[in-house]
Scaffold this motif. Sequence first.
Motif, PDB file in Angstrom:
ATOM      1  N   GLY A 272     -10.587  12.767  -2.911  1.00  0.00           N
ATOM      2  CA  GLY A 272     -10.464  13.496  -1.653  1.00  0.00           C
ATOM      3  C   GLY A 272     -10.483  15.004  -1.826  1.00  0.00           C
TER       4      GLY A 272
ATOM      5  N   LYS B 137      -4.965   3.379  -5.944  1.00  0.00           N
ATOM      6  CA  LYS B 137      -4.532   4.633  -5.314  1.00  0.00           C
ATOM      7  C   LYS B 137      -5.148   5.861  -5.975  1.00  0.00           C
ATOM      8  CE  LYS B 137      -1.625   4.031  -1.860  1.00  0.00           C
ATOM      9  NZ  LYS B 137      -0.183   4.065  -2.121  1.00  0.00           N
ATOM     10  N   SER B 138      -5.504   5.746  -7.250  1.00  0.00           N
ATOM     11  CA  SER B 138      -6.057   6.899  -7.962  1.00  0.00           C
ATOM     12  C   SER B 138      -7.323   7.423  -7.302  1.00  0.00           C
ATOM     13  CB  SER B 138      -6.356   6.537  -9.415  1.00  0.00           C
ATOM     14  OG  SER B 138      -7.400   5.574  -9.487  1.00  0.00           O
ATOM     15  N   SER B 139      -8.017   6.582  -6.539  1.00  0.00           N
ATOM     16  CA  SER B 139      -9.273   7.007  -5.913  1.00  0.00           C
ATOM     17  C   SER B 139      -9.063   8.121  -4.890  1.00  0.00           C
ATOM     18  CB  SER B 139      -9.972   5.810  -5.253  1.00  0.00           C
ATOM     19  OG  SER B 139      -9.137   5.229  -4.262  1.00  0.00           O
ATOM     20  N   LEU B 140      -7.832   8.273  -4.401  1.00  0.00           N
ATOM     21  CA  LEU B 140      -7.557   9.337  -3.439  1.00  0.00           C
ATOM     22  C   LEU B 140      -7.794  10.714  -4.037  1.00  0.00           C
ATOM     23  CD1 LEU B 140      -4.321   8.003  -1.697  1.00  0.00           C
ATOM     24  CD2 LEU B 140      -6.617   8.152  -0.709  1.00  0.00           C
TER      25      LEU B 140
ATOM     26  N   VAL C 152     -14.163   9.697   4.561  1.00  0.00           N
ATOM     27  CA  VAL C 152     -12.724   9.422   4.636  1.00  0.00           C
ATOM     28  C   VAL C 152     -12.461   7.933   4.775  1.00  0.00           C
ATOM     29  CG1 VAL C 152     -10.633   9.757   6.011  1.00  0.00           C
ATOM     30  CG2 VAL C 152     -12.151  11.701   5.544  1.00  0.00           C
TER      31      VAL C 152
ATOM     32  N   TYR D  34       0.817  -1.209   0.000  1.00  0.00           N
ATOM     33  CA  TYR D  34       0.000   0.000   0.000  1.00  0.00           C
ATOM     34  C   TYR D  34       0.855   1.264   0.000  1.00  0.00           C
ATOM     35  CZ  TYR D  34      -3.531   3.447   1.304  1.00  0.00           C
ATOM     36  OH  TYR D  34      -4.356   4.546   1.316  1.00  0.00           O
TER      37      TYR D  34
ATOM     38  N   SER E  27      -8.846   3.288  -1.718  1.00  0.00           N
ATOM     39  CA  SER E  27      -7.454   3.496  -2.118  1.00  0.00           C
ATOM     40  C   SER E  27      -6.617   2.230  -2.004  1.00  0.00           C
ATOM     41  CB  SER E  27      -6.822   4.613  -1.279  1.00  0.00           C
ATOM     42  OG  SER E  27      -6.623   4.205   0.066  1.00  0.00           O
ATOM     43  N   THR E  28      -7.050   1.262  -1.205  1.00  0.00           N
ATOM     44  CA  THR E  28      -6.322  -0.012  -1.156  1.00  0.00           C
ATOM     45  C   THR E  28      -6.558  -0.827  -2.414  1.00  0.00           C
ATOM     46  OG1 THR E  28      -8.100  -1.302  -0.084  1.00  0.00           O
ATOM     47  CG2 THR E  28      -6.612  -0.056   1.354  1.00  0.00           C
TER      48      THR E  28
ATOM     49  N   VAL F  66     -16.207   4.833  -4.029  1.00  0.00           N
ATOM     50  CA  VAL F  66     -16.166   6.294  -3.994  1.00  0.00           C
ATOM     51  C   VAL F  66     -17.562   6.892  -4.139  1.00  0.00           C
ATOM     52  CG1 VAL F  66     -15.430   8.343  -5.301  1.00  0.00           C
ATOM     53  CG2 VAL F  66     -13.775   6.565  -4.725  1.00  0.00           C
TER      54      VAL F  66
ATOM     55  N   LEU G 247     -13.075   6.245   1.485  1.00  0.00           N
ATOM     56  CA  LEU G 247     -12.047   6.643   0.525  1.00  0.00           C
ATOM     57  C   LEU G 247     -10.742   5.888   0.780  1.00  0.00           C
ATOM     58  CD1 LEU G 247     -11.787   8.573  -1.862  1.00  0.00           C
ATOM     59  CD2 LEU G 247     -10.811  10.264  -0.292  1.00  0.00           C
ATOM     60  N   LEU G 248     -10.395   5.695   2.026  1.00  0.00           N
ATOM     61  CA  LEU G 248      -9.184   4.942   2.356  1.00  0.00           C
ATOM     62  C   LEU G 248      -9.328   3.478   1.945  1.00  0.00           C
ATOM     63  CD1 LEU G 248      -8.279   6.442   5.855  1.00  0.00           C
ATOM     64  CD2 LEU G 248      -7.088   6.806   3.682  1.00  0.00           C
TER      65      LEU G 248
END
Length: 341
Positions: A172, A166-169, A155, A54, A162-163, A139, A158-159
């Motif tokens: 945020g 990572k682009s999903s961050l 949050v 990660y 992201s696992t 998301v 979203l975390l």
Amino acid sequence: MRRTYVIIVSIIMIFISGFRHEYVGNDTLGTMIKYEYYSKSSWQNIMGDFWMKYTSPNADIGKDPGEEIFDKLISYVVPDSRGFLIAIAIFVITSVGLFILKHAHTLSSVMFTYIFYVMMFYPYIPNSTARQSLAFGIVLYAYTFLMEKKRIEFVILLLIASTLHKSSLIAGIMLPLSYFNKVRIVYYGAIPGFLFMCFFYNQAAEVLGTANEIYEGYILNNYYETRGKARPFMVLIMMAGLYLYNIIILERDRDVENNKFYYYGTALTLVFTPLILFDPSAIRLAAYFGLFLGMCIGNQNSITAITRNGFIAIIAIFALRLLREPDDGYRFMWQEKELIK
């Protein structure tokens, strides 16, 4: 009527995505192979390097560890990789349907949002990469929490997303914007951001790609040069046209602050779309915000005579584009399709 429409469209899209040929999409075959591998892996192997995968992904230890966990969990109820594709389609398309049903206020808004999603994002989500498709679905649930001012839940989801990818961050960005009520500043401020990205898309892609060594391959790909294809400037023109159309809506909206998420999502869609000049698959970044654009137009298309007539013109343009669309290479699993590297 909205609910019935969403159910019917969702069933059709799940069928198309779940029973697509394994050579449709860049990552479908790889997804099926990885599922077979992870479903037979032990929990010890899957969880062993979770944190390293990660925080510091590389070619040796891998990346996006949430995918391995998801694959292992779903393997207890899904018999094979074909069932896995169907499961992904069910999750993602259902997420899209519920999000549209909750936030698209009229039948015309629901229909237009689906049209926009299918034209712009559906070939990639969920018909290409599984990891980002799953992250995208999560998301959408996170956005609903954020729009209800449940920021902690946003949050957390979203975390989790992201696992998987990572682009999903990048979604945020909507968190600090949720505290900001100067909608016009953000909306008009996106225009120079769009122009900047149109001229410096290579540099922007390099910044995103060099964030970690495992993604550097995207930078070296040189998609258009190696394939001799023309860059899709018409997509940018279309997006700019939709954005300008939304300005008419924005300036006549009497409830701008309560509708701010639609305008913020539309602005971010505009800013990230020019990355397709670097690689067409980069449209997946804009996809994290794209449904807001569809709903922003659909929800208030009847606000004036100009917007009503403009909405009809937009539908006509989309219909003509679909009619002129050549064979995109889609095939069902029972049809023949050549493997393209």
